[in-house]
Motif scaffolding. Sequence first.
Motif, PDB file in Angstrom:
ATOM      1  N   ARG A  61       0.818  -1.207   0.000  1.00 53.64           N
ATOM      2  CA  ARG A  61       0.000   0.000   0.000  1.00 53.64           C
ATOM      3  C   ARG A  61       0.856   1.263   0.000  1.00 53.64           C
ATOM      4  O   ARG A  61       0.335   2.364  -0.203  1.00 53.64           O
ATOM      5  N   SER A  62       2.185   1.113   0.214  1.00 53.24           N
ATOM      6  CA  SER A  62       3.037   2.284   0.425  1.00 53.24           C
ATOM      7  C   SER A  62       4.196   2.409  -0.550  1.00 53.24           C
ATOM      8  O   SER A  62       4.857   3.453  -0.577  1.00 53.24           O
ATOM      9  N   PHE A  63       4.486   1.381  -1.341  1.00 54.00           N
ATOM     10  CA  PHE A  63       5.709   1.368  -2.146  1.00 54.00           C
ATOM     11  C   PHE A  63       5.727   2.481  -3.194  1.00 54.00           C
ATOM     12  O   PHE A  63       6.709   3.192  -3.366  1.00 54.00           O
ATOM     13  N   ALA A  64       4.632   2.629  -3.942  1.00 49.70           N
ATOM     14  CA  ALA A  64       4.586   3.661  -4.987  1.00 49.70           C
ATOM     15  C   ALA A  64       4.516   5.050  -4.347  1.00 49.70           C
ATOM     16  O   ALA A  64       3.830   5.243  -3.342  1.00 49.70           O
ATOM     17  N   ASP A  65       5.233   6.018  -4.932  1.00 45.83           N
ATOM     18  CA  ASP A  65       5.165   7.388  -4.419  1.00 45.83           C
ATOM     19  C   ASP A  65       5.197   8.387  -5.566  1.00 45.83           C
ATOM     20  O   ASP A  65       5.261   8.015  -6.741  1.00 45.83           O
ATOM     21  N   GLU A  66       5.187   9.670  -5.229  1.00 46.10           N
ATOM     22  CA  GLU A  66       5.073  10.723  -6.235  1.00 46.10           C
ATOM     23  C   GLU A  66       6.282  10.787  -7.166  1.00 46.10           C
ATOM     24  O   GLU A  66       6.179  11.290  -8.296  1.00 46.10           O
ATOM     25  N   ASP A  67       7.435  10.262  -6.739  1.00 49.27           N
ATOM     26  CA  ASP A  67       8.621  10.279  -7.602  1.00 49.27           C
ATOM     27  C   ASP A  67       8.415   9.458  -8.869  1.00 49.27           C
ATOM     28  O   ASP A  67       9.067   9.698  -9.887  1.00 49.27           O
ATOM     29  N   TRP A  68       7.524   8.477  -8.802  1.00 51.27           N
ATOM     30  CA  TRP A  68       7.325   7.585  -9.937  1.00 51.27           C
ATOM     31  C   TRP A  68       6.824   8.329 -11.172  1.00 51.27           C
ATOM     32  O   TRP A  68       7.022   7.867 -12.298  1.00 51.27           O
ATOM     33  N   ASP A  69       6.177   9.474 -10.981  1.00 51.30           N
ATOM     34  CA  ASP A  69       5.662  10.230 -12.120  1.00 51.30           C
ATOM     35  C   ASP A  69       6.775  10.700 -13.049  1.00 51.30           C
ATOM     36  O   ASP A  69       6.544  10.931 -14.241  1.00 51.30           O
ATOM     37  N   SER A  70       7.984  10.839 -12.514  1.00 50.28           N
ATOM     38  CA  SER A  70       9.113  11.310 -13.318  1.00 50.28           C
ATOM     39  C   SER A  70       9.969  10.172 -13.875  1.00 50.28           C
ATOM     40  O   SER A  70      10.930  10.419 -14.602  1.00 50.28           O
ATOM     41  N   PHE A  71       9.628   8.923 -13.542  1.00 52.56           N
ATOM     42  CA  PHE A  71      10.417   7.783 -14.010  1.00 52.56           C
ATOM     43  C   PHE A  71      10.097   7.468 -15.462  1.00 52.56           C
ATOM     44  O   PHE A  71       8.938   7.547 -15.895  1.00 52.56           O
ATOM     45  N   ASP A  72      11.110   7.053 -16.213  1.00 46.96           N
ATOM     46  CA  ASP A  72      10.883   6.568 -17.575  1.00 46.96           C
ATOM     47  C   ASP A  72      10.247   5.179 -17.564  1.00 46.96           C
ATOM     48  O   ASP A  72       9.407   4.859 -18.408  1.00 46.96           O
ATOM     49  N   VAL A  73      10.679   4.357 -16.609  1.00 46.39           N
ATOM     50  CA  VAL A  73      10.149   2.987 -16.483  1.00 46.39           C
ATOM     51  C   VAL A  73       9.688   2.787 -15.042  1.00 46.39           C
ATOM     52  O   VAL A  73      10.482   2.941 -14.102  1.00 46.39           O
ATOM     53  N   SER A  74       8.423   2.465 -14.861  1.00 43.09           N
ATOM     54  CA  SER A  74       7.898   2.268 -13.510  1.00 43.09           C
ATOM     55  C   SER A  74       8.565   1.065 -12.845  1.00 43.09           C
ATOM     56  O   SER A  74       8.784   0.033 -13.491  1.00 43.09           O
ATOM     57  N   PRO A  75       8.895   1.168 -11.558  1.00 40.61           N
ATOM     58  CA  PRO A  75       9.429   0.011 -10.832  1.00 40.61           C
ATOM     59  C   PRO A  75       8.431  -1.145 -10.827  1.00 40.61           C
ATOM     60  O   PRO A  75       7.222  -0.944 -10.951  1.00 40.61           O
ATOM     61  N   LYS A  76       8.962  -2.332 -10.668  1.00 43.25           N
ATOM     62  CA  LYS A  76       8.123  -3.528 -10.613  1.00 43.25           C
ATOM     63  C   LYS A  76       8.455  -4.335  -9.365  1.00 43.25           C
ATOM     64  O   LYS A  76       9.561  -4.253  -8.829  1.00 43.25           O
ATOM     65  N   VAL A  77       7.467  -5.128  -8.940  1.00 42.84           N
ATOM     66  CA  VAL A  77       7.651  -6.035  -7.811  1.00 42.84           C
ATOM     67  C   VAL A  77       7.414  -7.459  -8.288  1.00 42.84           C
ATOM     68  O   VAL A  77       6.363  -7.759  -8.891  1.00 42.84           O
ATOM     69  N   VAL A  78       8.388  -8.328  -8.045  1.00 45.69           N
ATOM     70  CA  VAL A  78       8.264  -9.758  -8.302  1.00 45.69           C
ATOM     71  C   VAL A  78       8.172 -10.458  -6.960  1.00 45.69           C
ATOM     72  O   VAL A  78       9.039 -10.265  -6.097  1.00 45.69           O
ATOM     73  N   ALA A  79       7.134 -11.250  -6.741  1.00 48.31           N
ATOM     74  CA  ALA A  79       6.941 -11.939  -5.463  1.00 48.31           C
ATOM     75  C   ALA A  79       6.929 -13.442  -5.687  1.00 48.31           C
ATOM     76  O   ALA A  79       6.224 -13.930  -6.583  1.00 48.31           O
ATOM     77  N   ILE A  80       7.706 -14.167  -4.865  1.00 50.65           N
ATOM     78  CA  ILE A  80       7.864 -15.607  -5.027  1.00 50.65           C
ATOM     79  C   ILE A  80       7.366 -16.311  -3.777  1.00 50.65           C
ATOM     80  O   ILE A  80       7.767 -15.983  -2.660  1.00 50.65           O
ATOM     81  N   THR A  81       6.485 -17.297  -3.967  1.00 44.69           N
ATOM     82  CA  THR A  81       6.042 -18.128  -2.862  1.00 44.69           C
ATOM     83  C   THR A  81       6.050 -19.586  -3.301  1.00 44.69           C
ATOM     84  O   THR A  81       6.324 -19.909  -4.454  1.00 44.69           O
ATOM     85  N   GLY A  82       5.736 -20.489  -2.365  1.00 49.69           N
ATOM     86  CA  GLY A  82       5.791 -21.924  -2.624  1.00 49.69           C
ATOM     87  C   GLY A  82       6.390 -22.621  -1.412  1.00 49.69           C
ATOM     88  O   GLY A  82       6.843 -21.971  -0.466  1.00 49.69           O
ATOM     89  N   SER A  83       6.420 -23.943  -1.423  1.00 47.50           N
ATOM     90  CA  SER A  83       6.952 -24.682  -0.281  1.00 47.50           C
ATOM     91  C   SER A  83       8.469 -24.732  -0.288  1.00 47.50           C
ATOM     92  O   SER A  83       9.120 -24.465   0.722  1.00 47.50           O
ATOM     93  N   ASN A  84       9.050 -25.070  -1.420  1.00 49.36           N
ATOM     94  CA  ASN A  84      10.496 -25.236  -1.524  1.00 49.36           C
ATOM     95  C   ASN A  84      11.034 -24.407  -2.691  1.00 49.36           C
ATOM     96  O   ASN A  84      10.343 -24.201  -3.685  1.00 49.36           O
TER      97      ASN A  84
END
Length: 469
Positions: A106-129
Motif C-alpha cells: 500500500r506504500s511502495f509507490a510514491d510521487e517520484d514515480w511520475d518522473s520515471f521513464d520505467v515504472s518500478p516492478k515487484v516480483v513476489a515468489i512463494t511456494g513450499s520449496n
Amino acid sequence: MIPVKGYEGQKVAVLGLGRSGLAAAHALEAGGADALCWDDSAEARDRAEGQALILHDLSKPSAWQDVAALIVSPGIPHLYPEPNKIIAAAMEAGVPVDNDIGLFFRSFADEDWDSFDVSPKVVAITGSNGKSTTSALIHHVLQQSGRPTQLAGNIGRGVLDIDRAHDGEVVVLELSSYQTDLARALTPDVAVFTNLSRDHLDRHGGMGGYFAAKRRLFAEGGPDRAVIGVDEAEGVYLAGQLSEGPSDDRVIRISVDRKLSGPGWQVFARKGFLSEYRKGRQVGSIDLRKIKGLPGTHNHQNACAAYAVCRTLGLAPKQIETAFHAFKGLPHRSQLVGERDGVAFVNDSKATNVDSARAALSAFKNIRWIAGGLGKDGGIESLTADDLSGVTKAYLIGHSAREFALRLGDVPHEICETMGQAVARAAEDAQSGDTVLLAPAAASFDQYPDFEKRGEDFTRLVASVLSGN
C-alpha cells in the motif's frame, strides 16, 4: 526505508519486535503514524526502547482505544492452531489486522514515480520449496544484466527497510505462507508459485489452508504475469484459475516432471536441459548440467521459475544463461562447502522437510547422508527405496535419530546424536566419489536456534576436517 501511507496522525499497534516488527514500527513513524509497540520478550522491548520506539502493553483491556490497526510479525499465529490472545482481542475490538507485507504494497509507490521513464516492478515468489534460491537467482540475473534491483522479504532485508525505488528498478520479494496469509494488500507485477508440499500444516489448519495462504498472492491483487509450477495438482488448478484459455500467455507454466506443450507460454527442464516454448515453438534453451550453482532437479525447477520471470522482464535467453553460470548458490541450500580427496561436502541445512530432503538426495550420488533433528509430521516415512538408492550410509542426529533409523529399511545407518560426531564419522568413512550431504529432513530446534546455525556448525566442522585439525 518505505514510509507507510494511510495512517498519518493515527495510532497503529505493532506486535512482535523482531526484524520485521522493528522495521514496520520505524516505517509507520516515518509515515506520520504513532507506532505503539509490544512483544512478550522483555529483551525485545528493551531493544525497541533503545531505538526510541513507544512501548504499549497490548495485553491490557484498554489497549485498543483509538488504535487504527494492528501490525503482526509473521511468526505469531492469528487463527490456527489457535489465535494469539492479543490478536484475538484486536479482532474482538474490530481493529484491522495486517502485516508488513500489506503495508509495503500500500506504500511502495510514491510521487517520484511520475518522473520515471520505467515504472518500478515487484516480483513476489512463494511456494513450499525453492523460494529463497529462486528469489536470489532472479536478483542475481538482474544485477548481472545491469538492472537496478533489491532483494527483500523472507530473504535479504525487511520489505519496509529497503530503499525507495529507482527508475526501472525491480524489487524481488520472497514471501512465506505466514506473510501472504495475513497481508491486506498483495499486488505484485509478477507472482511465482514454485511448488507445494506438506509443511506448516498446524499453522494453516491443514493442506487446504496452507494452499489457500499461497493462493492469496495470486487472487488478491491479480498480477500482470504469473509463473506457476504445475508438477502438483494445486499448481495445475491455480494455473487453470488464472488463465483465460490455452493461449493466455499471462500465465507461464513451468515443470521439471515433463515436457509441456500447447499454444501458451511454457518453460520446462528435462534431463538437465531447460527449454522455453511459446505458441508451440521453442524460443530458448539452456544446458543446466554445467551450472555448478544449480545442482539437481530441484534447482532446475528454481532455474525454470527464475528464467520465466526474467523473460517477462525483457531479458534475452543468452543474458540469463550467462548470469546463471555466475550464480554461486545460497548458503545452506545445496552449498558446496569444500572437497578433499575426491569427497565433496554439501550443506543443505535448509532441507527442513522430507520433500526438500528428497530433492537434495536426488541431486547427488554415493551419499553419506547426515539427517535428523526435530522431525515433522510423518518424519521420513514417505521416502521410497528409489529416493534412498543413492545413500551409501546415513548418519542420524538429534531428537528424531532413532525414529528416522526405523524408517531406513536396509540402508546402512549409524546413530550419531550430534553434528560433530556425524561429520567425523562420515568423513572417516567417505571414499573418493562420495558426497557428505547434510539434508536433515527435520527442523533444527532440538539442537540449534535455526537452520542457519545448524548449517554454520556443519560448515565449521567440515572446515576443521578439511584442514586436518
